[in-house]
Design an enzyme around this catalytic site. Structure first.
Site, PDB file in Angstrom:
ATOM      1  N   LYS A  39      42.509  40.717  30.843  1.00 33.24           N
ATOM      2  CA  LYS A  39      41.409  39.794  31.141  1.00 33.24           C
ATOM      3  C   LYS A  39      40.075  40.408  30.696  1.00 33.24           C
ATOM      4  O   LYS A  39      39.984  41.623  30.472  1.00 33.24           O
ATOM      5  CB  LYS A  39      41.394  39.475  32.633  1.00 33.24           C
ATOM      6  N   ARG A 134      41.179  36.089  49.022  1.00 37.63           N
ATOM      7  CA  ARG A 134      40.558  35.509  47.833  1.00 37.63           C
ATOM      8  C   ARG A 134      41.208  34.172  47.502  1.00 37.63           C
ATOM      9  O   ARG A 134      40.628  33.124  47.712  1.00 37.63           O
ATOM     10  CB  ARG A 134      40.660  36.529  46.679  1.00 37.63           C
ATOM     11  N   HIS A 166      48.115  40.424  45.924  1.00 35.25           N
ATOM     12  CA  HIS A 166      47.223  41.437  45.355  1.00 35.25           C
ATOM     13  C   HIS A 166      46.713  42.353  46.460  1.00 35.25           C
ATOM     14  O   HIS A 166      46.230  41.887  47.484  1.00 35.25           O
ATOM     15  CB  HIS A 166      46.053  40.721  44.662  1.00 35.25           C
ATOM     16  N   ARG A 225      51.190  45.081  37.515  1.00 38.27           N
ATOM     17  CA  ARG A 225      50.065  44.522  36.749  1.00 38.27           C
ATOM     18  C   ARG A 225      49.001  45.584  36.566  1.00 38.27           C
ATOM     19  O   ARG A 225      48.083  45.710  37.360  1.00 38.27           O
ATOM     20  CB  ARG A 225      49.462  43.318  37.496  1.00 38.27           C
ATOM     21  N   TYR A 269       8.487  51.889  30.431  1.00 32.90           N
ATOM     22  CA  TYR A 269       7.906  50.915  31.363  1.00 32.90           C
ATOM     23  C   TYR A 269       7.702  51.514  32.746  1.00 32.90           C
ATOM     24  O   TYR A 269       8.552  52.273  33.231  1.00 32.90           O
ATOM     25  CB  TYR A 269       8.846  49.722  31.523  1.00 32.90           C
ATOM     26  N   CYS A 316      15.267  50.481  28.673  1.00 35.57           N
ATOM     27  CA  CYS A 316      14.707  49.211  28.206  1.00 35.57           C
ATOM     28  C   CYS A 316      15.842  48.285  27.772  1.00 35.57           C
ATOM     29  O   CYS A 316      17.011  48.641  27.853  1.00 35.57           O
ATOM     30  CB  CYS A 316      13.762  49.432  27.028  1.00 35.57           C
ATOM     31  N   ASP A 318      16.710  47.318  24.745  1.00 36.88           N
ATOM     32  CA  ASP A 318      17.426  47.727  23.525  1.00 36.88           C
ATOM     33  C   ASP A 318      17.311  49.215  23.219  1.00 36.88           C
ATOM     34  O   ASP A 318      17.852  49.663  22.205  1.00 36.88           O
ATOM     35  CB  ASP A 318      16.858  46.970  22.316  1.00 36.88           C
TER      36      ASP A 318
HETATM   37  C1  LIG Z   1      42.541  42.468  37.712  1.00 38.47           C
HETATM   38  C2  LIG Z   1      43.797  42.352  38.433  1.00 38.47           C
HETATM   39  C3  LIG Z   1      44.800  43.319  38.286  1.00 38.47           C
HETATM   40  C4  LIG Z   1      44.588  44.622  37.567  1.00 38.47           C
HETATM   41  O1  LIG Z   1      43.891  45.518  38.403  1.00 38.47           O
HETATM   42  P1  LIG Z   1      43.652  47.021  37.977  1.00 38.47           P
HETATM   43  O2  LIG Z   1      43.046  47.640  39.189  1.00 38.47           O
HETATM   44  O3  LIG Z   1      42.708  46.995  36.820  1.00 38.47           O
HETATM   45  O4  LIG Z   1      44.963  47.583  37.619  1.00 38.47           O
HETATM   46  C5  LIG Z   1      46.035  43.067  38.877  1.00 38.47           C
HETATM   47  N1  LIG Z   1      46.248  41.938  39.576  1.00 38.47           N
HETATM   48  C6  LIG Z   1      45.286  41.008  39.770  1.00 38.47           C
HETATM   49  C7  LIG Z   1      45.595  39.796  40.567  1.00 38.47           C
HETATM   50  C8  LIG Z   1      44.036  41.179  39.221  1.00 38.47           C
HETATM   51  O5  LIG Z   1      43.088  40.259  39.424  1.00 38.47           O
END
Ligand SMILES: *Cc1c(COP(=O)(O)O)cnc(C)c1O
Length: 392
Positions: A39, A134, A166, A225, A269, A316, A318
């Site tokens: 992602k 979530r 998750h 994941r 700045y 800054c 850039d």
């Molecule tokens: C982003 C995400 C992951 C990956 O998490 P990491 O900590 O980068 O390994 C896994 N599962 C879900 C649902 C996520 O949103």
């Protein structure tokens, strides 16, 4: 091409990613397959480059955050499963089946709306909220969740291929957090066991992220994941990993100007920095519009000629300035490493993140699209990606 100069660029080191993957695979139980999380443009590393690399290494499961990222992967020719981890509007029902993308059902109502909108089968994984708070099905007991899963499975045009949750604190050493992670794991396993006792077998039940896969490997999770660790950063910079990973991205920029300044001269700045002695200052062509946070003003350092140089005054949009008083032979055209390796010195995005209260994830994801990605294998440049020209 052997070298590449431009005001600011991010090197992406494929050889390091390959070695990271081998180490990560060695962590996982035989039954657990690695799902590459790509992602947010593969955490800023270029999703086309990274997903092709992962595919070439035998990885067949990918995760993205939304349908546009999923469609991009298909346009690159990525084979295998692509799971959207977040919410997708039922409006996209046709695209989901057309591109063979697995959608996450975040609730029964969402699944029902997808089912109503679908003209042909949509593959889904059902999300359970076991403590992240979530998205996902929320119930007091595994039995109630199993009931809800069954109701989703009974919907027409919906093909349930997975169920996942998750972890919220799998990267923590705190005793309460460890118990919390176990309770999240136990809940989804109890739902799976309940479904099995009713004769229902869900193909892919999964609950491990990078931290989960590392600290709680578990063969009841069909997929792990992994995101951040593929890219060589740590889920928690304070908690050691069982092996060292190599950061895949390095951020670099060019020195544009070097000058001697007298004691009392102010830099940038707001006049937040004024020299307390005669100094040598280098201006570097990178700033917050490139994703180098203004919160690093006066806090961070960069690497130049193998030495550390402090960021002085405000960053800054850039440009920024470095104190190079103690570094010899700095000149316009030199390359400063904002994070990465220079000689004996190493500075990671995790190190920078610690300086201003964020995590390495946010830094690598935040490197902006105006920064070209220079794809490298060892010392060799393979190609350069300029998003202005190539973004689809
Ligand atoms: C982003 C995400 C992951 C990956 O998490 P990491 O900590 O980068 O390994 C896994 N599962 C879900 C649902 C996520 O949103």
């Amino acid at each position: 091409m052997t070298n590449y100069f431009r005001r600011a660029y991010a090197e992406i080191h494929l050889d390091r990613a390959r070695r990271n993957i081998e180490k990560i695979k060695s962590l996982l139980p035989e039954k657990t397959k690695l799902m590459a999380v790509v992602k947010a443009n593969a955490y800023g590393h270029d999703d086309e480059t990274m997903s092709r690399l992962f595919n070439s290494m035998g990885i067949e499961h990918f995760a993205v955050s939304n349908i546009h990222e999923a469609e991009k992967l298909r346009s690159y020719g990525i084979k295998g499963d692509i799971l959207i981890l977040g919410y997708t509007s039922p409006e996209y029902a046709d695209e989901l089946s057309k591109y063979d993308i697995i959608n996450t059902a975040v609730s029964y109502d969402h699944a029902k709306a997808l089912s109503d909108a679908a003209k042909s089968d949509i593959k889904i994984h059902i999300k359970l909220d076991t403590g992240m708070g979530r998205i996902g099905l929320r119930n007091d007991t595994p039995q109630e969740t199993a009931d809800e899963v069954e109701r989703i499975m009974a919907l027409p045009n919906i093909k349930v291929e997975g169920m996942f949750t998750h972890f919220a604190v799998a990267d923590s050493d705190d005793e309460g957090d460890i118990a919390y992670t176990k309770s999240q794991r136990d809940f989804i396993i109890a739902v799976d066991d309940e479904l099995k006792s009713r004769g229902i077998n869900i193909k892919n039940v999964h609950f491990l992220n990078s931290a989960g896969g590392t600290y709680y490997p578990d063969d009841r999770s069909a997929l792990a994941r992994f995101g951040v660790m593929l890219y060589g950063l740590m889920p928690n910079s304070k908690k050691a990993l069982p092996f060292e990973l190599e950061p895949v991205m390095e951020l670099k920029a060019e020195v544009s100007y070097v000058k001697e300044v007298k004691k009392g001269s102010c830099i940038s700045y707001g006049r937040t920095f004024c020299a307390e002695r005669d100094m040598k200052i280098a201006t570097v062509t990178i700033g917050y519009a490139d994703g180098y946070s203004r919160l690093l003003s006066g806090k961070a350092y960069a690497l130049l000629n193998g030495k550390r140089a402090k960021v002085v005054g405000r960053v800054c949009m850039d440009q920024l300035m470095l104190d190079v008083s103690d570094i010899e032979n700095v000149k316009a055209g030199d390359i400063a490493t904002m994070f990465g390796i220079d000689g004996e010195e190493k500075l990671t995005a995790d190190d920078l993140a610690d300086l201003y209260g964020t995590i390495g994830y946010e830094i690598i994801c935040g490197i902006s699209m105006r920064v070209p990605r220079v794809i490298m294998d060892g010392d060799r440049i393979i190609h350069v990606i300029e998003y202005r020209h190539t973004e689809k």
